[in-house]
Design a protein around this motif. Structure first.
Motif, PDB file in Angstrom:
ATOM      1  N   ALA A 221      72.258-107.522   6.936  1.00 41.23           N
ATOM      2  CA  ALA A 221      73.649-107.242   6.602  1.00 41.23           C
ATOM      3  C   ALA A 221      74.210-108.383   5.761  1.00 41.23           C
ATOM      4  CB  ALA A 221      74.493-107.076   7.863  1.00 41.23           C
ATOM      5  N   ASN A 222      74.978-108.022   4.732  1.00 40.80           N
ATOM      6  CA  ASN A 222      75.683-109.018   3.912  1.00 40.80           C
ATOM      7  C   ASN A 222      74.791-110.179   3.481  1.00 40.80           C
ATOM      8  OD1 ASN A 222      78.179-107.700   3.876  1.00 40.80           O
ATOM      9  ND2 ASN A 222      78.655-108.475   5.912  1.00 40.80           N
ATOM     10  N   ASN A 223      73.617-109.870   2.972  1.00 39.19           N
ATOM     11  CA  ASN A 223      72.674-110.873   2.443  1.00 39.19           C
ATOM     12  C   ASN A 223      72.133-111.828   3.498  1.00 39.19           C
ATOM     13  OD1 ASN A 223      72.795-109.881  -0.210  1.00 39.19           O
ATOM     14  ND2 ASN A 223      74.713-110.976  -0.529  1.00 39.19           N
ATOM     15  N   PHE A 224      72.121-111.393   4.747  1.00 44.30           N
ATOM     16  CA  PHE A 224      71.527-112.174   5.824  1.00 44.30           C
ATOM     17  C   PHE A 224      70.627-111.289   6.670  1.00 44.30           C
ATOM     18  CE2 PHE A 224      75.315-114.725   4.945  1.00 44.30           C
ATOM     19  CZ  PHE A 224      74.763-115.997   4.900  1.00 44.30           C
ATOM     20  N   LEU A 225      69.668-111.909   7.309  1.00 38.55           N
ATOM     21  CA  LEU A 225      68.830-111.237   8.292  1.00 38.55           C
ATOM     22  C   LEU A 225      69.106-111.921   9.622  1.00 38.55           C
ATOM     23  CD1 LEU A 225      66.512-109.203   8.896  1.00 38.55           C
ATOM     24  CD2 LEU A 225      64.941-111.134   8.624  1.00 38.55           C
ATOM     25  N   PHE A 226      69.577-111.156  10.597  1.00 40.32           N
ATOM     26  CA  PHE A 226      69.883-111.658  11.937  1.00 40.32           C
ATOM     27  C   PHE A 226      68.753-111.225  12.863  1.00 40.32           C
ATOM     28  CE2 PHE A 226      73.784-111.083   9.620  1.00 40.32           C
ATOM     29  CZ  PHE A 226      74.534-112.201   9.920  1.00 40.32           C
ATOM     30  N   VAL A 227      67.966-112.175  13.348  1.00 40.59           N
ATOM     31  CA  VAL A 227      66.822-111.863  14.220  1.00 40.59           C
ATOM     32  C   VAL A 227      67.238-112.093  15.657  1.00 40.59           C
ATOM     33  CG1 VAL A 227      64.423-112.388  14.783  1.00 40.59           C
ATOM     34  CG2 VAL A 227      65.198-112.508  12.405  1.00 40.59           C
ATOM     35  N   SER A 228      67.073-111.049  16.469  1.00 42.43           N
ATOM     36  CA  SER A 228      67.429-111.126  17.891  1.00 42.43           C
ATOM     37  C   SER A 228      66.591-112.175  18.593  1.00 42.43           C
ATOM     38  CB  SER A 228      67.192-109.769  18.561  1.00 42.43           C
ATOM     39  OG  SER A 228      68.026-108.797  18.012  1.00 42.43           O
ATOM     40  N   GLY A 229      67.040-112.576  19.745  1.00 42.10           N
ATOM     41  CA  GLY A 229      66.326-113.573  20.528  1.00 42.10           C
ATOM     42  C   GLY A 229      64.926-113.109  20.898  1.00 42.10           C
TER      43      GLY A 229
ATOM     44  N   ASN B 286      56.222-114.793  16.709  1.00 44.57           N
ATOM     45  CA  ASN B 286      56.913-113.500  16.709  1.00 44.57           C
ATOM     46  C   ASN B 286      58.072-113.499  15.720  1.00 44.57           C
ATOM     47  OD1 ASN B 286      55.148-112.678  18.692  1.00 44.57           O
ATOM     48  ND2 ASN B 286      56.628-112.813  20.347  1.00 44.57           N
ATOM     49  N   ILE B 287      58.825-114.593  15.678  1.00 45.53           N
ATOM     50  CA  ILE B 287      59.912-114.702  14.700  1.00 45.53           C
ATOM     51  C   ILE B 287      59.336-114.648  13.291  1.00 45.53           C
ATOM     52  CG2 ILE B 287      61.546-116.347  13.703  1.00 45.53           C
ATOM     53  CD1 ILE B 287      62.501-116.959  16.487  1.00 45.53           C
ATOM     54  N   GLY B 288      58.213-115.320  13.079  1.00 45.36           N
ATOM     55  CA  GLY B 288      57.555-115.287  11.768  1.00 45.36           C
ATOM     56  C   GLY B 288      57.177-113.878  11.363  1.00 45.36           C
ATOM     57  N   ARG B 289      56.714-113.069  12.305  1.00 44.60           N
ATOM     58  CA  ARG B 289      56.378-111.670  12.008  1.00 44.60           C
ATOM     59  C   ARG B 289      57.626-110.887  11.614  1.00 44.60           C
ATOM     60  NH1 ARG B 289      52.886-111.740  17.134  1.00 44.60           N
ATOM     61  NH2 ARG B 289      50.914-112.475  16.296  1.00 44.60           N
ATOM     62  N   CYS B 290      58.721-111.157  12.290  1.00 43.02           N
ATOM     63  CA  CYS B 290      59.984-110.491  11.939  1.00 43.02           C
ATOM     64  C   CYS B 290      60.441-110.915  10.552  1.00 43.02           C
ATOM     65  CB  CYS B 290      61.076-110.833  12.958  1.00 43.02           C
ATOM     66  SG  CYS B 290      60.813-110.145  14.583  1.00 43.02           S
ATOM     67  N   LEU B 291      60.386-112.211  10.288  1.00 42.01           N
ATOM     68  CA  LEU B 291      60.864-112.733   9.012  1.00 42.01           C
ATOM     69  C   LEU B 291      60.020-112.245   7.849  1.00 42.01           C
ATOM     70  CD1 LEU B 291      61.605-116.438  10.000  1.00 42.01           C
ATOM     71  CD2 LEU B 291      63.292-114.663   9.512  1.00 42.01           C
TER      72      LEU B 291
ATOM     73  N   GLN C 158      58.655-109.610   7.110  1.00 39.56           N
ATOM     74  CA  GLN C 158      58.968-108.286   6.600  1.00 39.56           C
ATOM     75  C   GLN C 158      59.993-108.368   5.473  1.00 39.56           C
ATOM     76  OE1 GLN C 158      57.578-105.370   7.624  1.00 39.56           O
ATOM     77  NE2 GLN C 158      56.282-106.497   9.037  1.00 39.56           N
ATOM     78  N   VAL C 159      60.813-109.418   5.477  1.00 41.65           N
ATOM     79  CA  VAL C 159      61.924-109.514   4.532  1.00 41.65           C
ATOM     80  C   VAL C 159      61.961-110.865   3.812  1.00 41.65           C
ATOM     81  CG1 VAL C 159      64.430-109.291   4.309  1.00 41.65           C
ATOM     82  CG2 VAL C 159      63.246-107.991   6.066  1.00 41.65           C
ATOM     83  N   VAL C 160      61.787-111.968   4.535  1.00 46.58           N
ATOM     84  CA  VAL C 160      61.900-113.323   3.987  1.00 46.58           C
ATOM     85  C   VAL C 160      60.805-114.203   4.587  1.00 46.58           C
ATOM     86  CG1 VAL C 160      64.378-113.213   3.505  1.00 46.58           C
ATOM     87  CG2 VAL C 160      63.611-113.935   5.745  1.00 46.58           C
ATOM     88  N   CYS C 161      61.026-115.514   4.644  1.00 47.13           N
ATOM     89  CA  CYS C 161      60.067-116.431   5.258  1.00 47.13           C
ATOM     90  C   CYS C 161      60.812-117.513   6.042  1.00 47.13           C
ATOM     91  CB  CYS C 161      59.172-117.054   4.199  1.00 47.13           C
ATOM     92  SG  CYS C 161      60.066-118.012   2.983  1.00 47.13           S
ATOM     93  N   PHE C 162      60.073-118.388   6.706  1.00 46.24           N
ATOM     94  CA  PHE C 162      60.695-119.438   7.517  1.00 46.24           C
ATOM     95  C   PHE C 162      61.633-120.324   6.704  1.00 46.24           C
ATOM     96  CE2 PHE C 162      57.389-118.708  10.785  1.00 46.24           C
ATOM     97  CZ  PHE C 162      58.185-118.763  11.908  1.00 46.24           C
TER      98      PHE C 162
ATOM     99  N   VAL D 260      64.400-117.782  21.327  1.00 39.37           N
ATOM    100  CA  VAL D 260      64.875-118.294  20.033  1.00 39.37           C
ATOM    101  C   VAL D 260      65.416-117.130  19.216  1.00 39.37           C
ATOM    102  CG1 VAL D 260      64.270-119.540  17.913  1.00 39.37           C
ATOM    103  CG2 VAL D 260      63.127-120.118  20.064  1.00 39.37           C
ATOM    104  N   GLU D 261      66.573-117.338  18.610  1.00 40.63           N
ATOM    105  CA  GLU D 261      67.118-116.367  17.663  1.00 40.63           C
ATOM    106  C   GLU D 261      67.398-117.104  16.371  1.00 40.63           C
ATOM    107  OE1 GLU D 261      70.731-115.011  19.570  1.00 40.63           O
ATOM    108  OE2 GLU D 261      71.900-116.537  18.555  1.00 40.63           O
ATOM    109  N   CYS D 262      67.502-116.359  15.263  1.00 40.55           N
ATOM    110  CA  CYS D 262      67.744-117.039  13.992  1.00 40.55           C
ATOM    111  C   CYS D 262      68.494-116.155  13.011  1.00 40.55           C
ATOM    112  CB  CYS D 262      66.450-117.535  13.368  1.00 40.55           C
ATOM    113  SG  CYS D 262      65.346-116.244  12.797  1.00 40.55           S
ATOM    114  N   ILE D 263      69.034-116.812  11.987  1.00 42.13           N
ATOM    115  CA  ILE D 263      69.704-116.153  10.886  1.00 42.13           C
ATOM    116  C   ILE D 263      69.053-116.674   9.610  1.00 42.13           C
ATOM    117  CG2 ILE D 263      71.884-115.810   9.644  1.00 42.13           C
ATOM    118  CD1 ILE D 263      73.300-116.526  12.326  1.00 42.13           C
ATOM    119  N   ALA D 264      68.628-115.742   8.737  1.00 44.86           N
ATOM    120  CA  ALA D 264      67.996-116.120   7.476  1.00 44.86           C
ATOM    121  C   ALA D 264      68.796-115.555   6.314  1.00 44.86           C
ATOM    122  CB  ALA D 264      66.560-115.600   7.419  1.00 44.86           C
TER     123      ALA D 264
END
Length: 177
Positions: free
Chosen positions: A82-90, A110-115, A117-121, A171-175
């Motif tokens: 959303a709005n040029n960000f990727l919000f990854v759940s915990g 696991n976060i790396g696998r989520c990222l 798909q769209v971006v990177c660490f 861990v959760e993150c915003i990219a």
């Protein structure tokens, strides 16, 4: 004159000009304070700006489902674009018998696998780490440093009373996209 302008925080802004540039105006919701004077700072105050690019259109929000195996454990949307960000759940590890080092390694993978798909660490701008025991902070930090190089994202770390399925870390993150 607004309260902020009266307080000297912002110059008076012509709301009609803002309305002509954007269909919806929330007021001045995002303000640049980077140039504001703080204890001993001698920088020149920067001009404030209004965030006119934020959309309230729900169609811009898109769910990102990554791994079926993870979805079984999470029970909710893994990530939202959303709005040029990727919000990854915990992300957490459900095997509580593993060491905090093993759980941290798996959570970050696991976060790396989520990222991926769209971006990177390197696109991650903010992380939040939840620990069952804050005494594990140093161990987690050593593993975290392998995944997030300098400049590392902004981060908050908290000790919590409990995590789902007796996990020791989440861990959760915003990219940025």
């Amino acid at each position: 004159m607004t309260w902020a302008a009266a307080a000297g925080v912002l110059p008076a802004m012509d709301v009609a000009v803002l309305r002509s540039r954007a269909p919806v105006v929330f007021g001045v919701g995002c303000v640049s304070i980077a140039g504001a004077k703080f204890r001993g700072s001698s920088s020149v105050r920067s001009k404030p700006f209004a965030c006119l690019s934020i959309s309230t259109d729900a169609s811009i929000k898109e769910a990102v489902h990554i791994l079926i195996r993870l979805r079984q454990h999470w029970g909710h949307t893994q990530a939202i674009k959303a709005n040029n960000f990727l919000f990854v759940s915990g992300c957490h590890r459900s095997y509580s018998r593993e060491s905090v080092e093993d759980q941290t390694e798996q959570v970050l993978k696991n976060i790396g696998r989520c990222l991926k798909q769209v971006v990177c660490f390197s696109s991650v701008v903010k992380t939040t780490i939840l620990l069952a025991d804050l005494n594990d902070f140093k161990k987690v930090n050593e593993i975290y440093a392998k995944y997030f190089q300098s400049p590392a994202p902004a981060r908050a770390t908290y000790q919590v009373a409990a995590l789902p399925m007796n996990a020791r870390i989440e861990v959760e993150c915003i990219a940025a996209l």
